[in-house]
Design an enzyme around this catalytic site. Structure first.
Site, mmCIF file in Angstrom:
data_model
loop_
_atom_site.group_PDB
_atom_site.id
_atom_site.type_symbol
_atom_site.label_atom_id
_atom_site.label_comp_id
_atom_site.label_asym_id
_atom_site.label_seq_id
_atom_site.Cartn_x
_atom_site.Cartn_y
_atom_site.Cartn_z
ATOM 1 N N THR A 193 0.812 -1.229 0.000
ATOM 2 C CA THR A 193 0.000 0.000 0.000
ATOM 3 C C THR A 193 0.844 1.277 0.000
ATOM 4 O OG1 THR A 193 -0.242 0.206 2.416
ATOM 5 C CG2 THR A 193 -1.826 -1.203 1.285
ATOM 6 N N MET A 234 -2.936 5.247 -0.580
ATOM 7 C CA MET A 234 -4.349 4.859 -0.551
ATOM 8 C C MET A 234 -4.460 3.452 0.048
ATOM 9 S SD MET A 234 -6.403 7.187 -1.822
ATOM 10 C CE MET A 234 -5.536 8.407 -0.866
ATOM 11 N N HIS A 235 -3.936 3.329 1.287
ATOM 12 C CA HIS A 235 -3.813 2.001 1.909
ATOM 13 C C HIS A 235 -5.073 1.138 1.763
ATOM 14 C CE1 HIS A 235 -0.141 3.371 3.919
ATOM 15 N NE2 HIS A 235 -0.799 4.442 4.319
ATOM 16 N N ASP A 236 -6.195 1.681 2.270
ATOM 17 C CA ASP A 236 -7.414 0.855 2.341
ATOM 18 C C ASP A 236 -7.967 0.522 0.961
ATOM 19 O OD1 ASP A 236 -7.153 0.992 5.062
ATOM 20 O OD2 ASP A 236 -8.558 2.657 5.299
ATOM 21 N N CYS A 238 -6.332 -0.444 -1.493
ATOM 22 C CA CYS A 238 -5.672 -1.669 -1.965
ATOM 23 C C CYS A 238 -6.433 -2.922 -1.525
ATOM 24 C CB CYS A 238 -4.241 -1.732 -1.447
ATOM 25 S SG CYS A 238 -3.164 -0.495 -2.184
#
Ligand code: BDR
Ligand code: CA
Length: 304
Positions: A193, A234-236, A238
């Protein structure tokens, strides 16, 4: 059209959560049965309010249940330095028109999972407190869970202490319970991420996408998970990409142990060579097709 995948998303919006929810709520292959909230980026009162604001913005009628206000054992530490005091700083959302369920998130998850004809995929994109409580209180739900696809963890350096990623760091005891639950886990951690950032090229494109693009761009200007110049993490998002476009990721099955105490509390220690364990408990994302991810995000946001 292929059958939709039934999911419950446990979230703490959160600017990257907001983008993840936008895509998930509008995705033709996902049936979001329930949204649950937890203390994480900001307090649970704020993450719940933010979830309701997003549902009103996207005109979706999906049940929302509020969950845990603090981790199982540790003191609660938020991430307002990254997402702003409200958790979604930068855009002035109207007062939400949606209401929350009258039951706690754990009860709402139990009911939704047990009543579902098809197995549910749990998608935690926040601390794992609610999920740990669910498994402790109602282990019978595990029989109707397909898998957990979570955003959290890292096999390298942490983004919160030297070794821990934020979602696991916030409630390492809950994470330990979840990773030991026996339910199949896909860990979408910062190894992928933090690499799949949105550059200026994508964010400028997003800005042009009408009301949705304007809303996100306004928040991106305040988001401190990277910057508009260096790229936004945009961690989440992913985790949602993994659900519908798993070909973008390379994975490795392994055993992940969670450190709960000391300076490495919240570390997700992956036994990649399987030197210390006989059985695997998680599939870890190790590589991501960065260009493919960027194109996928633009494509999904353009459809909303
Ligand atoms: C994770 O922590 C939160 O701040 C983000 O929303 C994401 O879920 C990244 O470490
Ligand atoms: Ca999150």
């Amino acid at each position: 059209m292929s059958k939709k995948r039934a999911v419950i998303i446990d979230t703490d919006p959160g600017i990257d959560d907001a983008v993840a929810l936008a895509i998930a709520l509008n995705h033709e292959e996902l049936d979001v049965k329930l949204l649950t909230t937890v203390a994480g980026n900001v307090s649970v009162a704020k993450t719940t309010d933010n979830t309701l604001k997003l549902l009103s913005f996207f005109e979706k009628e999906i049940p929302v249940a509020e969950g845990s206000a603090h981790p199982l054992i540790n003191e609660f530490e938020d991430s307002a330095d990254i997402h702003g005091e409200s958790g979604m700083d930068g855009y002035d959302f109207p007062k939400p028109t949606r209401q929350i369920e009258t039951v706690h998130a754990v009860e709402a998850m139990r009911r939704t999972i047990l009543e579902s004809k098809e197995p549910i995929t749990l998608v935690p994109i926040a601390a794992l407190t609610n999920i740990a409580l669910l498994f402790a209180m109602y282990p019978e739900v595990k029989a109707n869970i397909e898998e957990i696809v979570l955003m959290g963890g890292t096999m390298s350096r942490g983004n919160t202490n030297t070794s821990a990623e934020f979602n696991i760091y916030v409630d390492p005891h809950a994470a330990k319970m979840v990773f030991q639950s026996g339910v199949p886990i896909v860990m979408v951690g910062t190894d992928v991420t933090s690499v799949a950032v949105l550059t200026n090229q994508e964010t400028e494109k997003i800005k042009t996408l009408g009301k949705v693009g304007e809303m996100f761009y306004a928040m991106f200007k305040h988001y401190r998970g990277g910057s508009l110049k260096t790229g936004l993490k945009m961690h989440d998002v992913c985790a949602i990409a993994y659900l519908v476009a798993p070909q973008l990721f390379e994975t490795q099955a392994t055993y992940v142990e969670i450190a709960t105490e000391g300076p490495a509390a919240g570390a997700t220690v992956a036994d990649l060579k399987m030197k210390y364990h006989d059985e695997k408990n998680a599939t870890v994302c190790v590589e991501v097709d960065v260009d493919g991810f960027r194109n996928w995000v633009i494509n999904e946001l353009s459809k909303i």
